[in-house]
Write a protein that holds these residues in place. Structure first.
Motif, short mmCIF file in Angstrom:
data_model
loop_
_atom_site.label_atom_id
_atom_site.label_comp_id
_atom_site.label_asym_id
_atom_site.label_seq_id
_atom_site.Cartn_x
_atom_site.Cartn_y
_atom_site.Cartn_z
N GLY A 130 4.71 -6.03 26.45
CA GLY A 130 4.93 -7.46 26.55
C GLY A 130 3.67 -8.28 26.48
N PHE A 131 3.86 -9.59 26.67
CA PHE A 131 2.74 -10.54 26.67
C PHE A 131 3.23 -11.84 27.29
N ASP A 132 2.40 -12.45 28.14
CA ASP A 132 2.68 -13.77 28.72
C ASP A 132 4.07 -13.89 29.33
N ASN A 133 4.33 -13.11 30.36
CA ASN A 133 5.57 -13.18 31.13
C ASN A 133 6.81 -12.69 30.39
N GLU A 134 6.63 -12.10 29.24
CA GLU A 134 7.74 -11.42 28.57
C GLU A 134 7.46 -9.93 28.66
N TYR A 135 7.94 -9.31 29.73
CA TYR A 135 7.59 -7.92 30.02
C TYR A 135 8.85 -7.07 30.12
N ASN A 136 8.75 -5.83 29.66
CA ASN A 136 9.82 -4.85 29.79
C ASN A 136 9.24 -3.51 30.24
N ALA A 137 9.97 -2.84 31.12
CA ALA A 137 9.55 -1.51 31.61
C ALA A 137 10.43 -0.44 30.97
N SER A 138 9.83 0.69 30.70
CA SER A 138 10.53 1.81 30.06
C SER A 138 11.31 2.63 31.09
N VAL A 139 11.92 3.70 30.61
CA VAL A 139 12.46 4.71 31.53
C VAL A 139 11.26 5.41 32.18
N LEU A 140 11.54 6.16 33.22
CA LEU A 140 10.47 6.87 33.92
C LEU A 140 10.43 8.33 33.48
N GLU A 141 9.26 8.93 33.59
CA GLU A 141 9.11 10.34 33.32
C GLU A 141 8.46 11.03 34.51
N GLU A 142 8.79 12.30 34.68
CA GLU A 142 8.08 13.15 35.63
C GLU A 142 7.40 14.25 34.84
N PRO A 143 6.08 14.16 34.63
CA PRO A 143 5.38 15.26 33.96
C PRO A 143 5.49 16.53 34.80
N VAL A 144 5.64 17.66 34.14
CA VAL A 144 5.76 18.94 34.84
C VAL A 144 4.49 19.73 34.60
N SER A 145 3.78 20.03 35.69
CA SER A 145 2.49 20.72 35.59
C SER A 145 2.52 22.04 36.32
N TRP A 146 1.69 22.96 35.85
CA TRP A 146 1.55 24.26 36.52
C TRP A 146 0.36 24.24 37.48
N LYS A 164 6.94 -4.07 17.28
CA LYS A 164 6.89 -4.97 18.43
C LYS A 164 5.45 -5.20 18.87
N LEU A 165 4.66 -4.13 18.90
CA LEU A 165 3.26 -4.24 19.33
C LEU A 165 2.44 -5.09 18.36
N ILE A 166 2.73 -4.97 17.09
CA ILE A 166 2.03 -5.79 16.09
C ILE A 166 2.44 -7.25 16.25
N GLU A 167 3.73 -7.49 16.51
CA GLU A 167 4.19 -8.86 16.76
C GLU A 167 3.50 -9.47 17.97
N TYR A 168 3.36 -8.68 19.04
CA TYR A 168 2.65 -9.17 20.23
C TYR A 168 1.19 -9.47 19.92
N ARG A 190 -0.38 -13.08 20.48
CA ARG A 190 -1.51 -13.26 21.40
C ARG A 190 -2.67 -13.95 20.70
N ASN A 191 -2.95 -13.57 19.46
CA ASN A 191 -4.03 -14.20 18.70
C ASN A 191 -3.74 -15.68 18.46
N GLN A 192 -2.49 -15.99 18.14
CA GLN A 192 -2.10 -17.39 17.93
C GLN A 192 -2.27 -18.20 19.21
#
Length: 393
Positions: free
Chosen positions: A243-259, A357-361, A365-367
């Motif tokens: 996101g940018f400037d108060n337009e934010y979205n959160a993804s699903v969560l992950e649990e990395p599995v480590s040895w 989406k990231l290119i659009e942001y 942002r530059n504008q």
């Protein structure tokens, strides 16, 4: 439709060089070819810039000297409104130097120092070229774990106990530093270079001998060292934000599995397909935690993203105490490995669409920044050149 030229930067003067190459090539492979022309830019470990289609094939990196002999050395001039990738003059009487390539957007798929830490962002700001990801401030603060944690603390973000010291202090009087650390924190502790990622240089210490060993590893990577109290019986949970400037979205969560007791470089990048970057790590998606904790972590991730003035994409890493389910923010990655596409695909956002989406942001942002006034004419220098009575301006 006229295609935009997207300069994808990867490699760099960083211990995360190889990881960056994989991320950059993943972006190049998955970008929308109907909208964008890919201009690859490989930065060597010595900091030299090269472009050429040969750089887009991972197989060519098995012999770097041969690869670079086919590529062309390039540079950007830090001048606004001159967004051209320029070639160094070709040697030889009859060789023609290629024409500069106009760059519409930069995608800095760079991890760690000299790329994710605000330095490259500063150059691109001088050039006034739209670029993907956080700006100078968000990138710099997101890289420095000490400043980052200080800001978290000031904004009531839950974090573990921590302290820090300078390499010079340890070299000059290691006993004093060790006593200070043991007075401030409890074992076990994590010892980390303040400005690094991909788990490089990080060690866990359960006693003084292990602490000494961990410090002597970490001080090779940074002049600032952060020490954190370990969370007992922790679960690592990660969440990406775009996101940018108060337009934010959160993804699903992950649990990395480590040895191991924490995710090592090998856990993150060298399990499974060696060319798949962060996707190769073993993980559970979505993370197996209650809905209320999922929402708490997603809200915290957005809060972190916002208070650090981030934009584009980031991944925020959390530690959850399994017994109490207490949540701690560990750190933010302002250009995560594989741009965390695997956390967005379960939401229906494909890799190609995420890049769009990231290119659009980046353009937005530059504008927005170009709405600022940067030039303010005054008669000050004219008056100064004429002189003022009393010798004062």
């Amino acid at each position: 439709m006229i295609k935009k030229n997207v300069l994808i930067m990867f490699g760099g003067r960083s211990v995360e060089h190889e990881v960056s190459v994989i991320t950059g090539l993943q972006v190049a492979e998955n970008i929308d070819k109907e909208k964008y022309n890919v201009v690859p830019l490989f930065i060597t470990k010595q900091g030299e810039w090269y472009t050429g289609d040969e750089l887009l094939d991972i197989k060519n990196y098995k012999n770097l000297d041969v690869l670079l002999s086919k590529a062309k050395k390039v540079y950007l001039e830090p001048i606004p409104y001159n967004p051209y990738l320029k070639f160094y003059p070709e040697k030889g009487l009859f060789k023609k130097t290629p024409k500069p390539i106009k760059i519409d957007v930069v995608f800095p798929a760079l991890h760690g120092s000299h790329g994710e830490d605000g330095t490259m962002q500063g150059l691109l700001e001088l050039c006034n070229i739209p670029y993907v990801g956080s700006g100078v401030l968000g990138s710099a603060v997101g890289m420095d774990k000490i400043i980052m944690k200080d800001i978290f603390k000031a904004n009531d973000i839950p974090i573990v106990n921590y302290t820090w010291f300078l390499r010079r202090d340890y070299v000059n009087d290691s006993e004093r530093v060790l006593n200070y650390l043991e007075d401030k924190l409890k074992y076990p502790m994590f010892v980390k270079p303040a400005n690094l990622g991909s788990s490089i240089g990080i060690s866990k210490a359960k006693n003084r001998d292990e602490l000494i060993n961990a410090i002597e590893i970490a001080i090779n990577y940074d002049r600032k060292i952060i020490i954190e109290e370990a969370v007992e019986n922790p679960m690592e949970i990660n969440c990406s934000v775009i996101g940018f400037d108060n337009e934010y979205n959160a993804s699903v969560l992950e649990e990395p599995v480590s040895w191991q007791e924490f995710l090592s470089f090998e856990d993150k990048y060298l399990r499974g397909n060696k060319n798949s970057g962060m996707k190769s790590a073993a993980r559970r998606i979505p993370a197996p935690i209650p809905e209320d904790k999922t929402k708490e972590i997603q809200d915290l991730a957005i809060k972190v993203f916002k208070i650090l003035d981030c934009s584009g994409i980031s991944r925020i890493d959390f530690l959850v105490e399994k017994d109490t389910m207490k949540v701690y923010v560990n750190e933010i990655n302002t250009m995560p490995g594989s741009i965390s596409f695997y956390l967005w695909e379960p939401t229906g956002l494909k890799f190609k669409d995420l890049i769009n989406k990231l290119i659009e942001y980046a353009i937005l942002r530059n504008q927005e920044y170009n709405k600022n006034i940067y030039v303010f004419d005054t008669p000050l220098l004219k008056k100064a050149s004429l002189g003022v009575k009393g010798g004062k301006i």
